[in-house]
Motif scaffolding. Sequence first.
Motif, mmCIF file in Angstrom:
data_model
loop_
_atom_site.group_PDB
_atom_site.id
_atom_site.type_symbol
_atom_site.label_atom_id
_atom_site.label_comp_id
_atom_site.label_asym_id
_atom_site.label_seq_id
_atom_site.Cartn_x
_atom_site.Cartn_y
_atom_site.Cartn_z
ATOM 1 N N GLY A 262 -48.347 -20.597 -20.181
ATOM 2 C CA GLY A 262 -49.088 -21.359 -19.533
ATOM 3 C C GLY A 262 -48.431 -22.066 -18.529
ATOM 4 O O GLY A 262 -47.308 -21.874 -17.929
ATOM 5 N N VAL A 263 -49.167 -23.157 -17.900
ATOM 6 C CA VAL A 263 -48.333 -24.154 -17.113
ATOM 7 C C VAL A 263 -47.806 -25.473 -17.963
ATOM 8 O O VAL A 263 -48.584 -26.142 -18.673
ATOM 9 N N ALA A 264 -46.663 -25.584 -17.437
ATOM 10 C CA ALA A 264 -46.050 -26.669 -18.455
ATOM 11 C C ALA A 264 -46.054 -27.862 -17.265
ATOM 12 O O ALA A 264 -45.638 -27.818 -16.065
ATOM 13 N N VAL A 265 -46.381 -29.159 -17.799
ATOM 14 C CA VAL A 265 -46.389 -30.401 -17.103
ATOM 15 C C VAL A 265 -45.703 -31.414 -17.654
ATOM 16 O O VAL A 265 -45.889 -31.695 -18.945
ATOM 17 N N VAL A 266 -44.404 -31.922 -17.005
ATOM 18 C CA VAL A 266 -43.702 -32.812 -17.696
ATOM 19 C C VAL A 266 -43.777 -34.093 -16.796
ATOM 20 O O VAL A 266 -43.884 -34.254 -15.673
ATOM 21 N N ALA A 267 -43.991 -35.219 -17.855
ATOM 22 C CA ALA A 267 -44.088 -36.585 -17.221
ATOM 23 C C ALA A 267 -43.767 -37.526 -18.059
ATOM 24 O O ALA A 267 -42.669 -37.329 -18.981
ATOM 25 N N THR A 268 -43.598 -38.962 -17.373
ATOM 26 C CA THR A 268 -43.000 -40.038 -18.265
ATOM 27 C C THR A 268 -43.617 -40.424 -19.473
ATOM 28 O O THR A 268 -43.190 -41.320 -20.316
#
Length: 727
Positions: A262-268
Amino acid sequence: MISRRFVLEAAALTGGGLLVGCRTTPPPGPDSAAAAAVSGTPSPVAFGIYLTIRPDGGIEIVTPQSEMGQGVHDGLPRILADELDADWAQVKVIMPWADDGFINPTTRRHRTANSESTMVYFEPLRRAGAAAREMLIAAAAARWGVAAAECRAANSRVVHVRSARSATYGALAADAAKQPMPAEPRLKSPADWTLIGRSLPRKDTPPKCDGSLRFGIDVRLPGMLYAALRRSPAVASSVRRFDREVALALPGVVDAFAIPDGVAVVATSTWQAFKAAESLDVDFDESAAESVESETMRIRMRAALDDDSAAQPGRRAFGGPPYQRDAALGAIATAPRRFEWSYEVPFLAHAALEPLCATVLVEDDHCEAWAPSQQPDRARDVLAEVSGLPRENCRLNITFLGGGFGRKWEVDFVRQAAQIARKLKGRPVKLTWTREQDFRHDRFRPAHIVRTRIGADRQGRIVGMHSRTTGISMWRYQGRAPIPGYGDPFSTGLLINDRYDIPNPYVDVVDTPFPIPVGTWRSVSQSMNSFFSESALDDFAAATGRDPLELRLELLHRDTRAQAVLRLAAEKTGWSRARVKGRGLGIALGVGYDAYCAEVIEVEVRGRQVRIERIVCVFDCGIMVDPRFVEAQVEGGIVWGLSAARDGQIGFENGAARATNFHDAPIIRLNELPPIEVHLLPTPHKAGGCGEASVPPVAPALASAIHAATGQRPRRLPLVADGWEFV
């Protein structure tokens, strides 16, 4: 941001006071001895990989297995501590990490599965404790100039009996480590055990209550980033395209990119990662899942039961000669009385309370991960594979598991976290699945349909039995090498229970592949095959006018342990008493994991409404480290099996699982539970497993009880799908 766990840690009120939660600390690193030398303090002394003794007398014992509620956190160290003659109050339990030193000689693996923790580590841990005890005694004897035979160990001290001189383990540890390791240390007699066989408070209970215990989802590290996945609801898909620039413009987002799942989303923060992933417009290719529709799959599986050319034979679960197909089919074909029944079970989710999660840090020269994994050795392999680093440069720290049930045996979530962290070298990244992903992208227990044919003589005795099953092959899906000449052992294991002395048995399987990910589920093949095999015996008993208990006892004439649990369960429930109309008793046997389990369920039925009056279980797993742990595991297995039997199912539509949360796939609640009686049957046999053996008998015993009350036999699970309602 203030979390609920922070509130628990900082403000758990006890008796009007404020209890501040003490955080657990990781095991000493490789530089701890050097640090101790620099500071001038004596170093802790290691006796192999399991045991460390500190100069102050503190004892650290590593539990080699993953703790997911079953009690190995305390249970396994207690085995070593008993042989060590340690003061249990001075023992601190250390969680394991992936290390080849923990590989067990029986399985050649470092894993937590198959209810084998106590079975395979009982003797190695006893030997480790006994060897250290003898080394400590030898060190004391040498210090005092006396014979070792004149010294005794107890409560973390060595005492010279004649002079009453004594020394603590902490004072002796450095000298003891220089003693030769005894090849065959003297093990204590069971009569001398002080910790094994007793029920004691668990060391992991207080930190669970005050919130200081760390599960995988609780890992927090300096500079950590948080990741979420945007996945298609379909069970199989790939990413065609997504707008990365749109993702990067969302609040808190650090990066976004496609990985195979899938799509990996990296955040704080996890919340920002979840919200950003949820808002993305992603084009998925879902064509691989087009065939995934519940009713379509049922039709294909039913048709597969007639495909003789595709059928592959099974093997006996407990050893013995191969099944003889021609003898079985011939005996059935020529029998004066012939019977045939079909049974069905659905796909099931694992539904662990803690969603899948893992934290990974990838640097140029090493990789470190923190994960609630049941398979440390293979997860470490994955870290090496994804990071491109040597395996010895990859460390996996095992956290507490918020439930496993076989789902955290898989390593997909560790692989995903490593794939994401590799893109953000130098910063730890924690991946957390959403609850909806946990249900829709499970490794489901596969659905199976079985047809059983039995031939009998005119006196109602079995002369041949053939059971054929069909469904997705767990064995093949997990990439295991085929066993030449045989079908999937997960599908066929105990499809006819080998403990029963049944003439001319034969089992086979027709694989029906679908693009649905499948995996092991608590009690694995027995979770479904016990329903098939025990129900077939009940159907045969009813068709021939036999008592279900007496039929089983007759077929178990060579197995006294199985007979004993059945007889006691029948006695505890008044099996022989006169039955009242609308009320019924059902009985079933579970055998596996070196344990024997008999369950009797009593129901009252009005129309199609079923009320479960009570569940009685008799359990024999041989030597018990802690009877209360065993009782808790048996009760938990019964609840697990009852939830599945009652209304557990995962349906599929448009290529995706319909269930997205517990409201779609409920687990039985406390207020719905009937009384459960567990009777532990102490026996001197070797220690067996207790986490899974109580699951399989629940469904067949419940179906049998309904039949006894109504004359109607449920042959499809869950029972609500067969039209039964529970009140």
